[in-house]
Structures are given as structure tokens and as C-alpha cells.
Write a protein that holds these residues in place. Structure first.
Motif, mmCIF file in Angstrom:
data_model
loop_
_atom_site.group_PDB
_atom_site.id
_atom_site.type_symbol
_atom_site.label_atom_id
_atom_site.label_comp_id
_atom_site.label_asym_id
_atom_site.label_seq_id
_atom_site.Cartn_x
_atom_site.Cartn_y
_atom_site.Cartn_z
ATOM 1 N N LYS A 1 -13.069 6.522 -15.008
ATOM 2 C CA LYS A 1 -12.639 5.133 -14.918
ATOM 3 C C LYS A 1 -13.814 4.243 -14.535
ATOM 4 O O LYS A 1 -14.669 4.646 -13.741
ATOM 5 C CB LYS A 1 -11.518 4.990 -13.888
ATOM 6 N N PRO A 2 -13.873 3.042 -15.076
ATOM 7 C CA PRO A 2 -14.985 2.142 -14.738
ATOM 8 C C PRO A 2 -14.909 1.686 -13.287
ATOM 9 O O PRO A 2 -13.855 1.744 -12.646
ATOM 10 C CB PRO A 2 -14.790 0.968 -15.707
ATOM 11 N N LEU A 3 -16.037 1.238 -12.784
ATOM 12 C CA LEU A 3 -16.101 0.705 -11.432
ATOM 13 C C LEU A 3 -15.155 -0.487 -11.315
ATOM 14 O O LEU A 3 -15.088 -1.342 -12.194
ATOM 15 C CB LEU A 3 -17.532 0.263 -11.125
ATOM 16 N N ALA A 4 -14.405 -0.543 -10.207
ATOM 17 C CA ALA A 4 -13.465 -1.652 -9.992
ATOM 18 C C ALA A 4 -14.211 -2.970 -9.876
ATOM 19 O O ALA A 4 -15.321 -3.036 -9.351
ATOM 20 C CB ALA A 4 -12.645 -1.396 -8.734
ATOM 21 N N VAL A 5 -13.565 -4.051 -10.351
ATOM 22 C CA VAL A 5 -14.131 -5.399 -10.271
ATOM 23 C C VAL A 5 -13.123 -6.308 -9.585
ATOM 24 O O VAL A 5 -12.046 -6.580 -10.130
ATOM 25 C CB VAL A 5 -14.448 -5.953 -11.678
ATOM 26 N N PRO A 6 -13.403 -6.783 -8.352
ATOM 27 C CA PRO A 6 -12.472 -7.672 -7.658
ATOM 28 C C PRO A 6 -12.121 -8.893 -8.499
ATOM 29 O O PRO A 6 -12.999 -9.484 -9.136
ATOM 30 C CB PRO A 6 -13.228 -8.072 -6.392
ATOM 31 N N GLY A 7 -10.867 -9.236 -8.517
ATOM 32 C CA GLY A 7 -10.411 -10.371 -9.311
ATOM 33 C C GLY A 7 -10.014 -9.976 -10.721
ATOM 34 O O GLY A 7 -9.316 -10.746 -11.389
ATOM 35 N N LYS A 8 -10.434 -8.813 -11.167
ATOM 36 C CA LYS A 8 -10.069 -8.305 -12.488
ATOM 37 C C LYS A 8 -9.249 -7.008 -12.404
ATOM 38 O O LYS A 8 -8.310 -6.812 -13.169
ATOM 39 C CB LYS A 8 -11.313 -8.075 -13.343
ATOM 40 N N THR A 9 -9.640 -6.130 -11.496
ATOM 41 C CA THR A 9 -8.887 -4.892 -11.323
ATOM 42 C C THR A 9 -7.521 -5.212 -10.722
ATOM 43 O O THR A 9 -7.423 -5.898 -9.701
ATOM 44 C CB THR A 9 -9.660 -3.921 -10.402
ATOM 45 N N GLU A 10 -6.478 -4.735 -11.366
ATOM 46 C CA GLU A 10 -5.129 -5.055 -10.949
ATOM 47 C C GLU A 10 -4.636 -4.095 -9.865
ATOM 48 O O GLU A 10 -4.987 -2.920 -9.846
ATOM 49 C CB GLU A 10 -4.173 -4.979 -12.151
ATOM 50 N N PHE A 11 -3.799 -4.635 -8.972
ATOM 51 C CA PHE A 11 -3.088 -3.780 -8.023
ATOM 52 C C PHE A 11 -1.904 -3.151 -8.751
ATOM 53 O O PHE A 11 -1.173 -3.817 -9.473
ATOM 54 C CB PHE A 11 -2.597 -4.585 -6.821
ATOM 55 N N ILE A 12 -1.731 -1.874 -8.564
ATOM 56 C CA ILE A 12 -0.624 -1.168 -9.211
ATOM 57 C C ILE A 12 0.346 -0.666 -8.154
ATOM 58 O O ILE A 12 -0.036 0.079 -7.264
ATOM 59 C CB ILE A 12 -1.155 0.029 -10.050
ATOM 60 N N ALA B 1 0.825 -1.204 0.000
ATOM 61 C CA ALA B 1 0.000 0.000 0.000
ATOM 62 C C ALA B 1 0.859 1.255 0.000
ATOM 63 O O ALA B 1 0.625 2.195 -0.773
ATOM 64 C CB ALA B 1 -0.924 -0.002 1.214
ATOM 65 N N LEU B 2 1.859 1.269 0.853
ATOM 66 C CA LEU B 2 2.707 2.456 0.983
ATOM 67 C C LEU B 2 3.477 2.743 -0.298
ATOM 68 O O LEU B 2 3.679 3.911 -0.666
ATOM 69 C CB LEU B 2 3.679 2.260 2.143
ATOM 70 N N ASN B 3 3.888 1.697 -1.006
ATOM 71 C CA ASN B 3 4.725 1.871 -2.195
ATOM 72 C C ASN B 3 3.952 1.779 -3.509
ATOM 73 O O ASN B 3 4.554 1.752 -4.584
ATOM 74 C CB ASN B 3 5.854 0.836 -2.184
ATOM 75 N N SER B 4 2.626 1.742 -3.426
ATOM 76 C CA SER B 4 1.817 1.642 -4.638
ATOM 77 C C SER B 4 2.123 2.789 -5.605
ATOM 78 O O SER B 4 2.320 3.937 -5.209
ATOM 79 C CB SER B 4 0.330 1.687 -4.271
ATOM 80 N N LYS B 5 2.132 2.453 -6.889
ATOM 81 C CA LYS B 5 2.414 3.444 -7.929
ATOM 82 C C LYS B 5 1.129 3.978 -8.579
ATOM 83 O O LYS B 5 1.196 4.780 -9.503
ATOM 84 C CB LYS B 5 3.299 2.814 -9.015
ATOM 85 N N GLU B 6 -0.016 3.526 -8.086
ATOM 86 C CA GLU B 6 -1.270 3.972 -8.680
ATOM 87 C C GLU B 6 -1.538 5.425 -8.316
ATOM 88 O O GLU B 6 -1.782 5.761 -7.162
ATOM 89 C CB GLU B 6 -2.432 3.108 -8.203
ATOM 90 N N GLN B 7 -1.509 6.293 -9.317
ATOM 91 C CA GLN B 7 -1.773 7.719 -9.108
ATOM 92 C C GLN B 7 -3.138 8.045 -9.687
ATOM 93 O O GLN B 7 -3.325 8.073 -10.896
ATOM 94 C CB GLN B 7 -0.686 8.567 -9.769
ATOM 95 N N LEU B 8 -4.088 8.303 -8.803
ATOM 96 C CA LEU B 8 -5.463 8.560 -9.235
ATOM 97 C C LEU B 8 -5.687 10.011 -9.637
ATOM 98 O O LEU B 8 -6.495 10.291 -10.525
ATOM 99 C CB LEU B 8 -6.436 8.206 -8.104
ATOM 100 N N VAL B 9 -4.993 10.923 -8.984
ATOM 101 C CA VAL B 9 -5.225 12.349 -9.198
ATOM 102 C C VAL B 9 -4.468 12.818 -10.439
ATOM 103 O O VAL B 9 -3.248 12.668 -10.519
ATOM 104 C CB VAL B 9 -4.788 13.168 -7.973
ATOM 105 N N PRO B 10 -5.174 13.390 -11.421
ATOM 106 C CA PRO B 10 -4.509 13.842 -12.647
ATOM 107 C C PRO B 10 -3.525 14.974 -12.358
ATOM 108 O O PRO B 10 -3.748 15.803 -11.469
ATOM 109 C CB PRO B 10 -5.665 14.337 -13.524
ATOM 110 N N GLU B 11 -2.458 15.009 -13.106
ATOM 111 C CA GLU B 11 -1.506 16.102 -13.002
ATOM 112 C C GLU B 11 -1.914 17.225 -13.947
ATOM 113 O O GLU B 11 -2.527 16.994 -14.986
ATOM 114 C CB GLU B 11 -0.090 15.616 -13.343
#
Length: 428
Positions: free
Chosen positions: A417-428, A396-406
Motif C-alpha cells: 500500500k502507498p504511504l498515507a497522505v493526510p487529507g487524502k487518505t480516508e478513515f475507514i 478507533a474502536l469500531n474502525s473497519k480497516e483491516q490491515l492484516v491479510p486473511e
């Protein structure tokens, strides 16, 4: 330095003794001088919570002035200004030149000559605004949560570190930490009233906050950015989801009970039962946090109408149980029953009372470390729910997923972005 340049022991003692005698007068004079200096306040984010924070700030110190307001939209700014002026006409000194509207309004508030900045925009903007305020040497009241993604949390952690070096105050909007009854309850828990904690169950079961309007109601010509900002609660990059934006209070109390030591890992269930148009947040998430020695914490969050409501904290220890049922006073049940019977001041006001007192005293409060931990715990739970994966604290601390646009601009394209789907949405 040679010995001739060093004061003799007698001279040193005479000098220091004189200083000690004079110290009370010097300190009282310095404090009196500090109180005579007005502290100028700037508000960034003029919605209901921001206006409430400004009102608390104006009541927290006898010599403060609200001198600048900023919001992305003009209407909330005008409404906030009118309300605050009606309640504190002597302390609201905001001129038309210090009313700032737009995506860069926060910069203009910070640059307007204020001493204290109140940050109360949607939390997706919090890391950027906090970094700017600290860089400019401002004291900060920082509404919860502190970010909506891990890069944002890391930015907040860095800002808190810099604020400490600069001796700047940062007070967090995790208001229960400033509630007298909860403070006494958790102090007793930390002092061993329950023995070792075995498990914690926290609930935030409530109704929807701001349901997403249908796409057909979007005015012609309104761009993606404005549409999402006007409905900010329904988009993950802006709100972080209900777990992060609202139930973070309950997550924070879990963290408080565990003395702000982060969990090892988490798994979660969640989804959306009630359709929400273009919105992409869940309406329920259950998180299962694991700590060392087999200790577990369970967080139940739901925002669905016509369901049972509960906003409580249940602690189970080796000696007994601790319960905070809704807004009721805390109770600890072991071989004896303890119930809080002390003072009960407005916790929202206490946040600002203690913030301004710390500034005047020259001993600024810095909530930075624990407020970042609590925020990341909530984001960690969302990550686990969205992906269906086991998420460790390090992930969690080192996640590279940046949600906020620059470099956000009004006219930019911002696909939802589409609604997340467990088992399909990837951890970044």
C-alpha cells in the motif's frame, strides 16, 4: 433437598473446623505438588525479543522446560535454539520434531503439548496467535503491541475475556508496568501526589530501527509475503508504524497515568522526511489526545538519525510535576521532592517471574483489558496522523480497516500500500 439431607449445624462446624486445621497442610501440599509439575514452554517468534523472553521464562521458575520453537524462518529458530541451549542446557528440551518453521508454525507449537506460549512475532500476527493459544487453553506471555488494526484489537479483547473465563494467564510485554520504580511513581500519582493531572508530555525520539533495503536487493524469486516479512518493521500491516510498535511504551505510560481511561479523541501530525523505498511507515508522528475536563496528553514520536534523542515522561498536575527522564529514577516535585530509592530489578525478568508465580498460585494474571486500551490508543494516533482527521475513541474502536491479510500464503500476491497522505487518505 429435604431437611434430612442437610448437615446439622454441629456437624457443619465440626467438619469446617477440621478443614481449617488441615488447611495449611493441604495448601502447602497442593503448592508443593504444583511446583513438582514441570511447566512446558513454547516460543513463537525466535528473533531477539522472543529469545530474550524465552531466557526470562527459563529463569522465572525452577521447574520449567522449553520444549517447542516456531518461526516463519529457519535461521532465527536455529540461532535462538543454540543460544538458549548454551545458557540453559538442563531446561531446553527441544527435539528436532518440535522445531516448527512456516506460517503455521504457531499452530504446531500450541498443539505440541506446551503449557505456556510466548508470543513474540511481528505484532500483525498477535491477535491470531493469541486467539489460538487461548482457545487451546494455554497461558500466554504476549509481547507488545497487541495488534496493528482495530479488528485485531477487538479480537485481543475477546481473547482476554475468554482467558479470564478459563482462568488462563495473559501477561503483556508492556515492560514498564513491571518496573518497580515506575510502579511506585504511578501509584503515588494515582494517590494524589500531583493532585489532578492537567497535562502529560511523552517522548520517543530515537533513530530508525530497521531501514528498508532497496527493492533492487530483493532476491530473484522471493515472493511478496517473504519480502515483507523479512523487512516487517517497514510495513504498517506488520508493525503498525513506529508509533504503534515502539512508542507504544510511551503511549502505555500515558494510559497508566490516566488510570487506563481512554481519551475522548485525538488529532495528530506526521509524515516521512527520509525516503524509505517500498516501506510505508512514517518516521515521525505527534499525537494530541484529549481527555475529559480539558486534560491533554501529547505524544512525540520520531525515528530519524542525527537528531536529538529523548525517551521521557513529563506529568503536570495541580500540585506540581512528575518526571521520568529516560532510564533515570522517577521524580515528583511539589512542595517537597520525592525520588525513587527502592529496589530496581530487571523488569523483563519480573514480567515472567510474576507470570509463572501467578500460574503456580492458581491466580493467573490477566493484563488483557489495559494492554488492549494502550494498543488502541497508539493505533488511534496513527489513524489521526495518516488521515489528518479528528479521531474519537469510538471511531478507533469500531474502525473497519483491516490491515492484516486473511489466509496468508507464501505464493500470494501482496501489493504494498502507498504511504498515507493526510487529507487524502480516508478513515475507514
Amino acid at each position: 433437598m429435604n431437611s434430612a439431607s442437610l448437615p446439622s449445624r454441629r456437624r457443619f462446624l465440626q467438619t469446617t473446623s477440621a478443614a481449617v486445621v488441615a488447611a495449611p497442610w493441604i495448601l502447602s501440599s497442593a503448592r508443593a505438588a504444583a511446583m513438582e509439575t514441570p511447566l512446558k514452554i513454547g516460543l513463537v517468534g525466535c528473533g531477539g525479543r522472543g529469545s530474550g523472553a524465552a531466557l526470562n521464562a527459563l529463569r522465572a521458575d525452577p521447574n520449567v522446560q522449553l520444549t517447542a520453537l516456531g518461526d516463519v524462518f529457519e535461521a532465527p529458530l536455529r540461532n535462538s535454539l543454540a543460544d538458549l541451549q548454551s545458557k540453559h542446557p538442563d531446561k531446553v528440551k527441544v527435539t528436532p520434531e518440535h522445531c516448527f518453521v512456516g506460517l503455521d508454525a504457531y499452530k504446531k507449537v500450541i498443539e505440541s503439548g506446551v503449557d505456556v506460549v510466548l508470543l513474540a512475532t511481528p505484532p500483525g500476527f498477535r491477535p491470531q496467535h493469541l486467539a489460538a493459544a487461548v482457545a487451546a487453553g494455554k497461558h500466554v506471555f504476549c509481547e507488545k503491541p497487541m495488534a496493528t488494526d482495530a479488528p485485531g484489537v477487538r479480537s485481543v479483547m475477546e481473547s482476554a475475556k475468554i482467558a479470564r473465563q478459563k482462568k488462563l494467564a495473559i501477561v503483556a510485554g508492556f515492560c514498564w508496568r513491571y518496573n518497580q520504580a515506575r510502579r511506585e511513581f504511578y501509584k503515588r500519582v494515582h494517590d494524589g501526589a500531583l493532585g489532578a493531572i492537567r497535562a502529560i508530555y511523552a517522548t520517543y525520539l530515537t533513530s530508525p530501527v530497521k531501514p528498508m533495503p532497496p527493492a533492487s536487493s530483493r532476491p530473484p524469486g522471493m515472493g511478496d509475503v517473504e519480502w515483507q516479512l523479512r523487512n516487517w518493521y517497514n510495513f504498517v500491516w506488520l508493525s503498525g508504524d513506529g508509533l504503534v510498535e515502539q512508542a507504544c511504551h510511551s503511549v502505555d505510560k500515558i494510559a497508566w497515568a490516566m488510570q487506563d481511561k481512554p481519551p475522548l479523541k485525538a488529532v495528530a501530525n506526521g509524515g516521512r522526511n527520509v525516503p524509505n523505498g517500498e516501506g510505508n511507515i512514517y518516521d515521525h508522528i505527534d499525537v494530541f489526545y484529549e481527555y475529559p475536563n480539558g486534560v491533554r496528553a501529547f505524544m512525540a514520536q520520531r525515528q530519524i538519525s542525527n537528531c536529538v534523542g529523548d525517551n521521557s515522561d513529563y506529568l503536570m498536575g495541580e500540585k506540581g510535576t512528575g518526571t521520568i527522564k529516560g532510564w533515570n529514577v522517577p521524580v515528583i516535585q511539589t512542595t517537597e521532592l520525592w525520588r525513587y530509592r527502592g529496589e530496581s530489578k530487571d523488569m523483563y525478568q519480573m514480567e515472567h517471574d510474576e507470570l509463572f508465580a501467578s500460574i503456580r498460585k492458581g491466580e493467573p494474571i490477566n493484563d488483557g483489558e489495559w494492554m488492549a486500551t494502550s494498543t488502541l490508543m497508539a493505533i488511534m494516533g496513527r489513524m489521526a496522523a495518516y488521515t489528518g482527521k479528528e479521531i474519537t475513541w469510538e471511531m478507533a474502536l469500531n474502525s473497519k480497516e483491516q490491515l492484516v491479510p486473511e489466509n496468508l500464503t507464501w505464493d500470494m500476491k501482496l501489493p504494498i500500500k502507498p504511504l498515507a497522505v493526510p487529507g487524502k487518505t480516508e478513515f475507514i
